[in-house]
Design an enzyme around this catalytic site. Sequence first.
Site, PDB file in Angstrom:
ATOM      1  CD  GLU A 253      -2.933  -1.313   2.240  1.00  0.00           C
ATOM      2  OE1 GLU A 253      -2.825  -0.524   3.196  1.00  0.00           O
ATOM      3  OE2 GLU A 253      -3.805  -2.204   2.184  1.00  0.00           O
TER       4      GLU A 253
ATOM      5  CD  GLU B 164      -4.780  -7.793   0.555  1.00  0.00           C
ATOM      6  OE1 GLU B 164      -5.646  -7.165   1.213  1.00  0.00           O
ATOM      7  OE2 GLU B 164      -3.564  -7.545   0.613  1.00  0.00           O
TER       8      GLU B 164
END
Length: 577
Positions: free
Chosen positions: A349, A451
Site C-alpha cells: 500500500e 485480496e
Amino acid sequence: MEIGKKLNDEAAALSSSPLLSPARKALVILPVLLLLVGLVARPAASDGARYDYRAYTECKSHPEPALYSGGILRWASKVTDFRTEDDGNYSPAFVLYNMSAATVYSFSCWVKIDGTTTAHVKAKILTLGNAASQCLGTALVRNDCWSFLKGGFTLNSASETSVLYFQTASPNASTISIRSASLQPFSPEQWNQHREDRIQLNRKRFVNVHVADSNGSRVVGAKVVVHQITRDFPFGSAISKTILANKAYQEWFNKRFNAAVFENELKWYATEPYPGKEDYTVADQLLQFVQANDAVARGHNIFWEDPKYTPAWVKNLTGSQLRAAVSGRIESLLSRYKGDFVHWDVSNEMLHFDFYENRLGSNATVEFFNTAKGADPLATLFLNDFNVVEVCDDLSSSADSYISRLRQLADGGVTFEGIGLEGHFGKPNIPYVRAVLDKLGTLRLPVWLTEIDISSSFDPKTQATYLEEVLREGFAHPSVDGIMLWTAMDASASCYQMCLTNQNFTNLPAGDVVDKLLEEWQTKETLGTTNDRGSFNFSAFLGEYKLSVSYLNATAESTFSLARSDDTKHINIRLTP
C-alpha cells in the site's frame, strides 16, 4: 416537437429542484438547453463488435485512431465548453440518448491538457433524470503529449439523456482536449461471450491424442479417458492460525484451493512485536500445512507503509536505527523462508502511505526491493495496493499512478516482477475493472488479484452476485495470473468482509459461487473414442492430466501437462497387448 417539449420540462424541473446546488444546476441544465437546438436522438445499440483489449501507457505526440471507430459517439452531440464552478474544471462533453441499464459500455479516448505539467483527468457519466454522476475512467495527463484514458460503466437505471464529460481538480489545467473518443455498448450476452472466448484462448488448450498399435498403425475406435490431476491457474484464499487446529476447516480448504496467503501471520507486527523478540512459530506451522497439501504460498508482507500497522517499537526509531531494523527484517524473514514463497509483497500500500520513505528517504523502497531480491532470488517481488480496480475516484491508486510509481522505482534500479491488486470491492464496476487490467497488462508483468472480497455492507446473496462477476472477469482476463480471496475465517467464524462458509463448513452464498466456478473451470474427466484417423480431439483447462487408452486387450497409460500456448498439444500413444 415532443423531444423539445420534454427537454424544456426537464430543464425547468431541474432548475427548481431544492436538492441541487447552483453550480450543480448549471452542470445539469446546460446540456439540456443545448439539446434544444435540433438534436436528433439515436439508440445506443450494439453493432456486434468484439471487445478491444488494446491499451496504451506511453504518452504520444499524436493520438491513435478511436477504438471501434468511435462507437456510438459517432452520433453523439458534442458540447464544446461544459463548465461549472464546483469540483474542478470541465471540458468537452458528449450528449447521449436512450442509455440502457442492461448494457455494458466501454469508453476510451486520448487526452491532453493546457496549463499545468501533469494532472489527473476523470471521465464521468451524468444521468440527467436524477442528476447522478459516476466516474468511469481516469488518466494521468500531460500538456506536451496525448495520454490514453480507458474505462467503462453500467447504469443503475435507464437514462433517456446523459452527458459524458471530463474533469480535473487541478486549478491550473485551463483546457482539456479530447481526441479519438469512443463509447462502445455491449449486451450482457456479448460481454460474457468475450469472457468465454478469452478463457478458451488463455486458460484452455486443444489436445489431439493419436493412437497407434504396436506396429504403428492407426487404431480406430480406441477408448480414451482423460482425468485432470491438478489445475494450472492459482486460485486460493487467505488463511489464519485458526485453520491449524481445525481439521474440518483444513479439509474444506484443501478440497478447493491450490494457493494460500497468510492473513496476518507474516506481518512485522506479528513476527517481531518487540525488538529482537522474533517468533515465527505460527507462520512456520501455516507454511507446513500449505506445503503438505501441494499448494503455493504468497508472502504477505515484508513492509506495510501504513503507520497504523507498523510495530509500535519501529515507529519510535529514526535514522540509522530504523535503517538497521528494516535490514534486519528483510534478512531474518527471507533467509528463514528462502525458496518457500512464490511471491513477496515488498511494499504494501505504498501508493497511499509512505512511512518508510518519509523517514529513510525516497530511495528506501528501491533498497527494500534490491535487498529482498538478493536474499531470495527465486521469489517474484510485488507491489500491492487497494482501489486500483475497485474504484475510479481514488487518484492515489489509479492505473496510471501505479504505473508511474513502478517507473520511478525502475529508474532507481528496481527490476519489477509483479503487480498486486487487492480488490476489496463495494459494488464492482466490471467494465472499469477490465479497462484497468487492459492498461496494466501492457507492462507484460504478472498481475494478481491478491485480496478479493465484497463489502459486508451488502447482504450475502448480493455479495455472492458481485463476487461472481469479479471472479469471472479476473479469470477471463489474459493479464491475470492468479486470484486470491481475502476470506480467512477466525475463531469466531467471522471474516474481514466476506466469509465463504459458516462455522459448520456449510457454504454461504459466496462459497457456493466459488464451488460453482471451480467446477466450471476444470476439465475433470473427458471420455471419447478415436476417429477414422486414429485421433481423439478435445479442449481442456491448463494443468496436469492422466491419460488412459484401451482397445480390445491392448492398453496404455500416460501423463501430460498443458501449459499456455496457441499450439495444439499432440500426444502419441502406442498400445501394447
